[in-house]
Every structure is written in structure tokens, then in C-alpha cells.
Design a protein around this motif. Structure first.
Motif, PDB file in Angstrom:
ATOM      1  N   ALA A  21      16.620 -35.560-109.561  1.00  0.00           N
ATOM      2  CA  ALA A  21      15.237 -35.463-109.084  1.00  0.00           C
ATOM      3  C   ALA A  21      14.350 -36.585-109.616  1.00  0.00           C
ATOM      4  CB  ALA A  21      14.652 -34.098-109.462  1.00  0.00           C
ATOM      5  N   VAL A  49      17.183 -29.128-105.264  1.00  0.00           N
ATOM      6  CA  VAL A  49      15.721 -28.980-105.189  1.00  0.00           C
ATOM      7  C   VAL A  49      15.156 -29.684-103.962  1.00  0.00           C
ATOM      8  CG1 VAL A  49      15.412 -28.622-107.663  1.00  0.00           C
ATOM      9  CG2 VAL A  49      15.318 -30.953-106.727  1.00  0.00           C
ATOM     10  N   GLY A  50      15.997 -30.435-103.266  1.00  0.00           N
ATOM     11  CA  GLY A  50      15.552 -31.140-102.071  1.00  0.00           C
ATOM     12  C   GLY A  50      16.700 -31.873-101.409  1.00  0.00           C
ATOM     13  N   LYS A  74      11.272 -37.651-105.256  1.00  0.00           N
ATOM     14  CA  LYS A  74      10.554 -36.386-105.069  1.00  0.00           C
ATOM     15  C   LYS A  74       9.362 -36.526-104.121  1.00  0.00           C
ATOM     16  CE  LYS A  74      10.528 -35.241-109.626  1.00  0.00           C
ATOM     17  NZ  LYS A  74      10.164 -34.449-110.808  1.00  0.00           N
ATOM     18  N   SER A  78      12.813 -34.051 -98.495  1.00  0.00           N
ATOM     19  CA  SER A  78      12.496 -32.792 -97.822  1.00  0.00           C
ATOM     20  C   SER A  78      12.605 -31.690 -98.865  1.00  0.00           C
ATOM     21  CB  SER A  78      13.472 -32.526 -96.681  1.00  0.00           C
ATOM     22  OG  SER A  78      13.370 -33.532 -95.706  1.00  0.00           O
ATOM     23  N   GLN A  79      11.501 -31.023 -99.121  1.00  0.00           N
ATOM     24  CA  GLN A  79      11.496 -29.982-100.144  1.00  0.00           C
ATOM     25  C   GLN A  79      11.802 -28.610 -99.568  1.00  0.00           C
ATOM     26  OE1 GLN A  79       7.857 -30.265-102.392  1.00  0.00           O
ATOM     27  NE2 GLN A  79       8.200 -32.413-102.835  1.00  0.00           N
ATOM     28  N   ARG A  80      11.654 -28.474 -98.284  1.00  0.00           N
ATOM     29  CA  ARG A  80      11.948 -27.185 -97.625  1.00  0.00           C
ATOM     30  C   ARG A  80      13.446 -27.173 -97.311  1.00  0.00           C
ATOM     31  NH1 ARG A  80      12.423 -24.931 -92.386  1.00  0.00           N
ATOM     32  NH2 ARG A  80      12.416 -27.017 -91.536  1.00  0.00           N
TER      33      ARG A  80
END
Length: 135
Positions: A21, A49-50, A74, A78-80
Motif C-alpha cells: 500500500a 486493500v485495493g 493509494k 480502486s478502493q471499492r
């Protein structure tokens, strides 16, 4: 029944390509190029985490970020993300991919740690291998 096939049985045994990350965009793009793949999983330890994909590169980076070595992945990943259990069925994976318009899904173990990545190509290969495709 083919759609009950475990995802772990479907995905080739190979270590997923990941970036930490705290990596830079440059590091993530270098991984995409070096492995000739369309996405990398961004992790903290072994937990996803992504995701960073070719689409993220095109829409969030190209023409917008000047120094790829100084900006954290970060900020553009894409975090979703949706993860599936490694023992989940192919039917569940198809529903998740369709519902979220995903081409890659991280597969995790019982502790939530990354074990493999399911790709749309894996799903297409499964269908081609298990169903009569004659027209």
C-alpha cells in the motif's frame, strides 16, 4: 454441477502479483509491465486493500500525474474491492463479477489473506472447458 466448482480449483496455482500500500504509482505500473498483466492487488501485509488496473492507469493517471515515483498508489487505486473466499463457487464469482463489472477478483483465505486472483479469462476458460460450445 460445474457452477459449484471451487474457485481454488479454477485459478492456476501461482503467486498473485501484489504491491504494498505504500508503493508508488511507478512501482505498480512497473509490476503491470513486468508481468504483462492487467491488474495488481494492493496489500497491507497479505490483506487486499485495493486494486490497481489498466483502467485506473488510463483514467486516473495518464495526463494527470506528472511524477509517478512520488505519488502513492493509494491515491489512484480502486478502493471499492470485492473479495471472495477461495472455496466459494464459480457461480458466486460470476454473480460478483457481473454485479460489480469486475474483471479481477482477489481470493482470500479464512483469515482474509490473499491467496490468488480470479480473472475473467479464468472464468471464460472454465466455461469453454465445461460446456458444449457448438453453435
Amino acid at each position: 454441477m460445474p457452477f459449484q466448482t471451487s474457485l481454488l480449483d479454477l485459478v492456476p496455482e501461482q503467486e498473485p502479483v501484489v504491491v504494498p500500500a505504500d508503493a508508488s504509482i511507478y512501482d505498480a505500473v512497473s509490476s503491470l509491465q513486468a508481468h504483462r498483466i492487467g491488474s495488481v492487488v494492493v496489500v497491507e501485509g497479505r490483506r487486499p486493500v485495493g486494486m490497481f488496473t489498466e483502467r485506473d492507469l488510463l483514467l486516473k493517471v495518464t495526463g494527470k500525474v506528472s511524477n509517478l515515483k512520488e505519488i502513492s498508489i493509494k491515491t489512484v487505486m480502486s478502493q471499492r474491492i470485492v473479495t471472495l473466499g477461495a472455496k466459494d463457487s464459480i457461480g458466486k464469482a460470476i454473480a460478483a463479477m457481473r454485479g460489480g463489472n469486475f474483471r479481477h477478483l482477489p481470493l482470500v483465505d479464512e483469515q482474509g489473506e490473499l491467496v490468488r486472483v480470479l480473472s475473467l479469462k479464468d472464468v471464460v476458460n472454465f466455461v469453454a472447458d465445461n460446456f458444449d460450445l457448438s453453435v
